[in-house]
Design a protein around this motif. Structure first.
Motif, PDB file in Angstrom:
ATOM      1  N   SER A 194       0.825  -1.205   0.000  1.00  0.00           N
ATOM      2  CA  SER A 194       0.000   0.000   0.000  1.00  0.00           C
ATOM      3  C   SER A 194       0.861   1.257   0.000  1.00  0.00           C
ATOM      4  N   LYS A 205      -1.333  -2.312  -6.500  1.00  0.00           N
ATOM      5  CA  LYS A 205      -2.625  -2.976  -6.516  1.00  0.00           C
ATOM      6  C   LYS A 205      -2.390  -4.452  -6.194  1.00  0.00           C
ATOM      7  N   TYR A 206      -3.474  -5.159  -5.885  1.00  0.00           N
ATOM      8  CA  TYR A 206      -3.292  -6.551  -5.453  1.00  0.00           C
ATOM      9  C   TYR A 206      -4.460  -7.404  -5.912  1.00  0.00           C
ATOM     10  N   CYS A 207      -4.154  -8.467  -6.661  1.00  0.00           N
ATOM     11  CA  CYS A 207      -5.157  -9.450  -7.070  1.00  0.00           C
ATOM     12  C   CYS A 207      -4.986 -10.682  -6.198  1.00  0.00           C
ATOM     13  N   ASN A 217     -10.726 -14.389  -9.230  1.00  0.00           N
ATOM     14  CA  ASN A 217     -11.214 -14.349 -10.598  1.00  0.00           C
ATOM     15  C   ASN A 217     -11.784 -15.697 -11.017  1.00  0.00           C
ATOM     16  N   SER A 233      -5.736  -4.025 -13.537  1.00  0.00           N
ATOM     17  CA  SER A 233      -7.166  -4.002 -13.226  1.00  0.00           C
ATOM     18  C   SER A 233      -7.454  -4.512 -11.821  1.00  0.00           C
ATOM     19  N   CYS A 234      -6.418  -4.898 -11.098  1.00  0.00           N
ATOM     20  CA  CYS A 234      -6.602  -5.379  -9.726  1.00  0.00           C
ATOM     21  C   CYS A 234      -7.050  -4.223  -8.828  1.00  0.00           C
ATOM     22  N   PRO A 235      -7.746  -4.522  -7.743  1.00  0.00           N
ATOM     23  CA  PRO A 235      -8.189  -3.452  -6.847  1.00  0.00           C
ATOM     24  C   PRO A 235      -7.030  -2.848  -6.070  1.00  0.00           C
ATOM     25  N   PRO A 236      -7.184  -1.612  -5.602  1.00  0.00           N
ATOM     26  CA  PRO A 236      -6.149  -1.014  -4.756  1.00  0.00           C
ATOM     27  C   PRO A 236      -5.933  -1.850  -3.507  1.00  0.00           C
ATOM     28  N   MET A 241      -8.276  -1.397  -0.555  1.00  0.00           N
ATOM     29  CA  MET A 241      -9.579  -2.047  -0.642  1.00  0.00           C
ATOM     30  C   MET A 241      -9.492  -3.508  -0.220  1.00  0.00           C
ATOM     31  N   VAL A 242      -8.413  -4.182  -0.629  1.00  0.00           N
ATOM     32  CA  VAL A 242      -8.222  -5.583  -0.252  1.00  0.00           C
ATOM     33  C   VAL A 242      -8.044  -5.698   1.258  1.00  0.00           C
ATOM     34  N   THR A 278     -11.315  -5.470   3.006  1.00  0.00           N
ATOM     35  CA  THR A 278     -12.103  -6.684   2.816  1.00  0.00           C
ATOM     36  C   THR A 278     -11.611  -7.802   3.727  1.00  0.00           C
TER      37      THR A 278
END
Length: 239
Positions: free
Chosen positions: A173, A178-180, A185, A196-199, A202-203, A206
């Motif tokens: 961070s 970003k982190y997938c 998926n 395209s992974c979320p910031p 946000m992860v 979650t």
């Protein structure tokens, strides 16, 4: 009682995704619902108790009962009280296994050991119905289970895994990454573009929210809270 019915009584699966719309809260999931659950493998780095609980539920729905038992026990070793509760009820009722009431009572005792536990009533009811011999045998079973599954051992172990994973995300961070998370998926689709992974923030939110499925009621857990951007080294050095 089928496991699908039991799932109504335990915490939602944070590590699970289903292909269908969520059913009404009063409608128990069917074995088909459990089988269609998709568990997020990347959650294992942060909350293995929640991840393996998801795998146990999915395996049960697929009729793979030995695998289900194994996954629930792994989740229980990572402080998952829902997993310990399910193991207890399955042993009490002989759900795809021989009836073992002392073992069931021992699992329920572990599931309900935290203050204000949602599983205390289930334990107390089963304990009142037990014979003196069953209670004595349950105490012996509990003594054998405690070193691995009781909060004194399992919860700190789970907290360390959670803290290490969140520290890794926090470092990313601070780099603006970003982190997938693996498994998020659809496996039938091409790999996600890393951009395209979320910031990471946000992860982290979650995962932190999902931690309640493992640490709810345990006094030793500390939530991450709001993230703060780290100051550049040169700024921190100024008087």
């Amino acid at each position: 009682m089928a496991l699908a019915t039991l799932m109504v009584l335990v915490a939602p699966l944070a590590g699970a995704q289903t292909s269908n719309a969520a059913p009404d809260a009063d409608t128990p999931p069917t074995d088909a619902d459990l089988a269609n659950t998709r568990c997020v493998s990347g959650e294992e780095k942060f909350l293995p108790g929640d991840y393996y609980y998801c795998l146990g539920s999915q395996s049960y729905g697929l009729g793979r009962y030995e695998n289900s038992q194994r996954f629930f026990k792994t989740a229980a070793s990572w402080a998952s009280k829902p997993a310990q509760y399910v193991l207890g009820v399955m042993a009490l009722n002989g759900d795809h296994q021989p009836v073992n009431r002392p073992l069931g009572l021992a699992w329920l005792a572990l599931a309900s050991e935290r203050a204000n536990s949602d599983f205390k009533q289930a334990h107390d009811t089963a304990w009142k119905k037990a014979t003196d011999a069953e209670r004595k045998a349950a105490e012996q079973q509990l003594a054998a289970l405690r070193p691995v599954y009781a909060d004194a051992t399992a919860a700190p172990r789970a907290e360390r895994r959670y803290a290490d994973g969140m520290a890794m995300l926090n470092r990313l961070s601070n780099q603006g990454a970003k982190y997938c998370m693996a498994g998020m998926n659809d496996p039938s689709k091409p790999p996600a573009d890393p951009m395209s992974c979320p910031p990471v923030q946000m992860v982290m939110k979650t995962v932190d929210a999902a931690a309640v499925n493992v640490f709810d009621g345990w006094a030793g857990h500390v939530t991450v809270g709001p993230l703060q951007q780290a100051s550049p080294p040169e700024a921190a050095a100024k008087p």
